[in-house]
Motif scaffolding. Structure first.
Motif, PDB file in Angstrom:
ATOM      1  N   LEU A 151      45.068 -12.060  -7.019  1.00  0.00           N
ATOM      2  CA  LEU A 151      44.767 -12.780  -5.781  1.00  0.00           C
ATOM      3  C   LEU A 151      43.282 -12.757  -5.448  1.00  0.00           C
ATOM      4  O   LEU A 151      42.789 -13.646  -4.741  1.00  0.00           O
ATOM      5  N   ARG A 152      42.565 -11.749  -5.929  1.00  0.00           N
ATOM      6  CA  ARG A 152      41.119 -11.711  -5.683  1.00  0.00           C
ATOM      7  C   ARG A 152      40.359 -12.720  -6.531  1.00  0.00           C
ATOM      8  O   ARG A 152      39.194 -13.006  -6.259  1.00  0.00           O
ATOM      9  N   SER A 153      41.012 -13.253  -7.550  1.00  0.00           N
ATOM     10  CA  SER A 153      40.360 -14.244  -8.402  1.00  0.00           C
ATOM     11  C   SER A 153      40.309 -15.594  -7.696  1.00  0.00           C
ATOM     12  O   SER A 153      41.250 -15.999  -7.008  1.00  0.00           O
ATOM     13  N   SER A 154      39.216 -16.294  -7.860  1.00  0.00           N
ATOM     14  CA  SER A 154      39.051 -17.605  -7.218  1.00  0.00           C
ATOM     15  C   SER A 154      39.567 -18.749  -8.077  1.00  0.00           C
ATOM     16  O   SER A 154      39.526 -19.906  -7.658  1.00  0.00           O
ATOM     17  N   SER A 155      40.062 -18.433  -9.274  1.00  0.00           N
ATOM     18  CA  SER A 155      40.477 -19.494 -10.191  1.00  0.00           C
ATOM     19  C   SER A 155      41.966 -19.807 -10.125  1.00  0.00           C
ATOM     20  O   SER A 155      42.420 -20.734 -10.790  1.00  0.00           O
ATOM     21  N   ILE A 156      42.747 -19.048  -9.355  1.00  0.00           N
ATOM     22  CA  ILE A 156      44.183 -19.305  -9.319  1.00  0.00           C
ATOM     23  C   ILE A 156      44.481 -20.378  -8.282  1.00  0.00           C
ATOM     24  O   ILE A 156      43.755 -20.551  -7.295  1.00  0.00           O
ATOM     25  N   SER A 157      45.562 -21.078  -8.504  1.00  0.00           N
ATOM     26  CA  SER A 157      45.930 -22.191  -7.631  1.00  0.00           C
ATOM     27  C   SER A 157      46.620 -21.679  -6.371  1.00  0.00           C
ATOM     28  O   SER A 157      47.063 -20.531  -6.289  1.00  0.00           O
ATOM     29  N   SER A 158      46.732 -22.563  -5.389  1.00  0.00           N
ATOM     30  CA  SER A 158      47.407 -22.203  -4.136  1.00  0.00           C
ATOM     31  C   SER A 158      48.890 -21.954  -4.372  1.00  0.00           C
ATOM     32  O   SER A 158      49.500 -21.098  -3.725  1.00  0.00           O
ATOM     33  N   GLU A 159      49.484 -22.690  -5.310  1.00  0.00           N
ATOM     34  CA  GLU A 159      50.900 -22.475  -5.623  1.00  0.00           C
ATOM     35  C   GLU A 159      51.132 -21.064  -6.157  1.00  0.00           C
ATOM     36  O   GLU A 159      52.081 -20.377  -5.764  1.00  0.00           O
ATOM     37  N   MET A 160      50.233 -20.631  -7.027  1.00  0.00           N
ATOM     38  CA  MET A 160      50.367 -19.291  -7.591  1.00  0.00           C
ATOM     39  C   MET A 160      50.143 -18.225  -6.524  1.00  0.00           C
ATOM     40  O   MET A 160      50.811 -17.186  -6.515  1.00  0.00           O
ATOM     41  N   ARG A 161      49.211 -18.462  -5.610  1.00  0.00           N
ATOM     42  CA  ARG A 161      48.977 -17.505  -4.526  1.00  0.00           C
ATOM     43  C   ARG A 161      50.228 -17.329  -3.675  1.00  0.00           C
ATOM     44  O   ARG A 161      50.588 -16.215  -3.288  1.00  0.00           O
ATOM     45  N   ILE A 162      50.897 -18.435  -3.381  1.00  0.00           N
ATOM     46  CA  ILE A 162      52.115 -18.366  -2.565  1.00  0.00           C
ATOM     47  C   ILE A 162      53.185 -17.552  -3.278  1.00  0.00           C
ATOM     48  O   ILE A 162      53.843 -16.686  -2.679  1.00  0.00           O
ATOM     49  N   GLN A 163      53.357 -17.803  -4.572  1.00  0.00           N
ATOM     50  CA  GLN A 163      54.383 -17.078  -5.321  1.00  0.00           C
ATOM     51  C   GLN A 163      54.042 -15.592  -5.449  1.00  0.00           C
ATOM     52  O   GLN A 163      54.925 -14.732  -5.355  1.00  0.00           O
ATOM     53  N   LEU A 164      52.763 -15.285  -5.654  1.00  0.00           N
ATOM     54  CA  LEU A 164      52.372 -13.881  -5.773  1.00  0.00           C
ATOM     55  C   LEU A 164      52.584 -13.134  -4.462  1.00  0.00           C
ATOM     56  O   LEU A 164      53.062 -11.993  -4.449  1.00  0.00           O
ATOM     57  N   ARG A 165      52.222 -13.761  -3.354  1.00  0.00           N
ATOM     58  CA  ARG A 165      52.407 -13.097  -2.058  1.00  0.00           C
ATOM     59  C   ARG A 165      53.890 -12.903  -1.750  1.00  0.00           C
ATOM     60  O   ARG A 165      54.287 -11.878  -1.180  1.00  0.00           O
ATOM     61  N   ALA A 166      54.706 -13.883  -2.118  1.00  0.00           N
ATOM     62  CA  ALA A 166      56.150 -13.730  -1.910  1.00  0.00           C
ATOM     63  C   ALA A 166      56.691 -12.581  -2.760  1.00  0.00           C
ATOM     64  O   ALA A 166      57.509 -11.771  -2.297  1.00  0.00           O
TER      65      ALA A 166
END
Length: 314
Positions: A151-166
């Motif tokens: 999540l600290r990486s700036s290269s991941i997509s918003s979709e991936m951020r949502i799934q990781l946080r979930a």
């Protein structure tokens, strides 16, 4: 220009021989001058021998040196061609490669989440050891740390951020469940073991180990009421062990008729009772019971002194 630069870097056998010949010639004239200045009558003989040795060594080593030079040249050319091919491939398929990487990353974290959930289910199975809960908690922490790094990486997509946080939300719940499960089962097992010990020091040492388990969990979840209740219960057990030890010594002294020593032992019990971290109502109840025993012993001690005092006859 590019081709000429490449040809200039190619290993040259003739260039190698010319360099060796030039080195031998320089060595010949240098030695000849030094020997002639030193008064040697035939300086050209040792100078010629030295130059000949240099040429012979250079010719003998030419094959090895040139083979290594050509090997380095070929490897360098292959490396450059590979870099050019990879660069062109990235430029031509940058969009598809980025989507593939995102897909692979999502798949890897999904697989990691399934692995954590499987380990947690095994820890909850009947008959599982307390250590299984701890291993499940550590697996949860490893997943959470990896997700935080992603999540600290700036290269991941918003979709991936949502799934990781979930995924992090679900794993945090599992982590707390298994940390509390480990603390509960381990502390109970250690407390039961402490109760089975014979010596007071062994009982207290084992109970301290149970307290260390509870303290480890409290550092992570300081507001958890279950942990606080377990901590209080173990402290009360330790207090009861210490107090019971001195009460037992007091009862032995009382049985032998040594009432003064029995009173001193009961006072020792009150001292340890006042120092232990237990609930106030428990402390008051135990102190009142010990106080009644002390009053009874004082009465007996007074009666024994009266009985031992000789009566004065008129």
């Amino acid at each position: 220009m590019h081709n000429r630069a490449q040809r200039a870097r190619m290993p040259s056998s003739s260039g190698y021989i010319l360099a060796a010949g030039a080195t031998a010639a320089v060595l010949f004239f240098l030695l000849w001058w030094m020997l002639r200045s030193g008064g040697d009558e035939a300086p050209w003989v040792p100078a010629g021998l030295a130059a000949s040795v240099v040429m012979l060594v250079a010719i003998a080593a030419r094959e090895v040196v040139m083979r290594r030079a050509w090997t380095r040249y070929i490897l360098e050319q292959r490396r450059r061609e590979q870099i050019k091919a990879e660069t062109s491939q990235r430029i031509s398929s940058s969009g598809s490669s980025q989507s593939d990487r995102r897909s692979r990353t999502l798949d890897s974290y999904s697989a990691a989440l399934r692995s954590v959930q499987k380990r947690c289910a095994e820890a909850d199975a009947p008959g599982a050891l307390p250590e299984a809960h701890l291993e499940a908690y550590l697996a949860c922490q490893e997943y959470l740390e990896g997700a935080d790094d992603a999540l600290r990486s700036s290269s991941i997509s918003s979709e991936m951020r949502i799934q990781l946080r979930a995924g992090q939300g679900r794993v945090r719940v599992l982590a707390k469940h298994h940390m509390l499960g480990w603390a509960r089962t381990s502390s109970r097992a250690l407390t039961h073991e402490a109760q089975q010990r014979f010596r007071m020091s062994d009982k207290i040492e084992t109970a301290r180990r149970a307290l260390n388990v509870i303290d480890s969990a409290l550092k992570l979840y300081p507001e958890e009421s279950e942990l606080k209740e377990s901590e209080t219960a173990i402290h009360e057990f330790v207090a009861s062990v210490k107090v019971s030890h001195w009460v037992e010594l007091a009862e032995r002294a009382s049985f032998k008729g040594n009432y003064s020593r029995a009173i001193d032992r009961y006072r020792d019990a009150l001292f340890y009772l006042s120092r232990e971290a237990i609930r106030e109502e428990t402390r008051v109840e135990m102190a009142e019971r010990i106080g009644r025993e002390i009053e009874m012993l004082r009465a007996r001690l007074k009666m024994s002194k009266i009985a031992a005092t000789p009566t004065v006859q008129d």
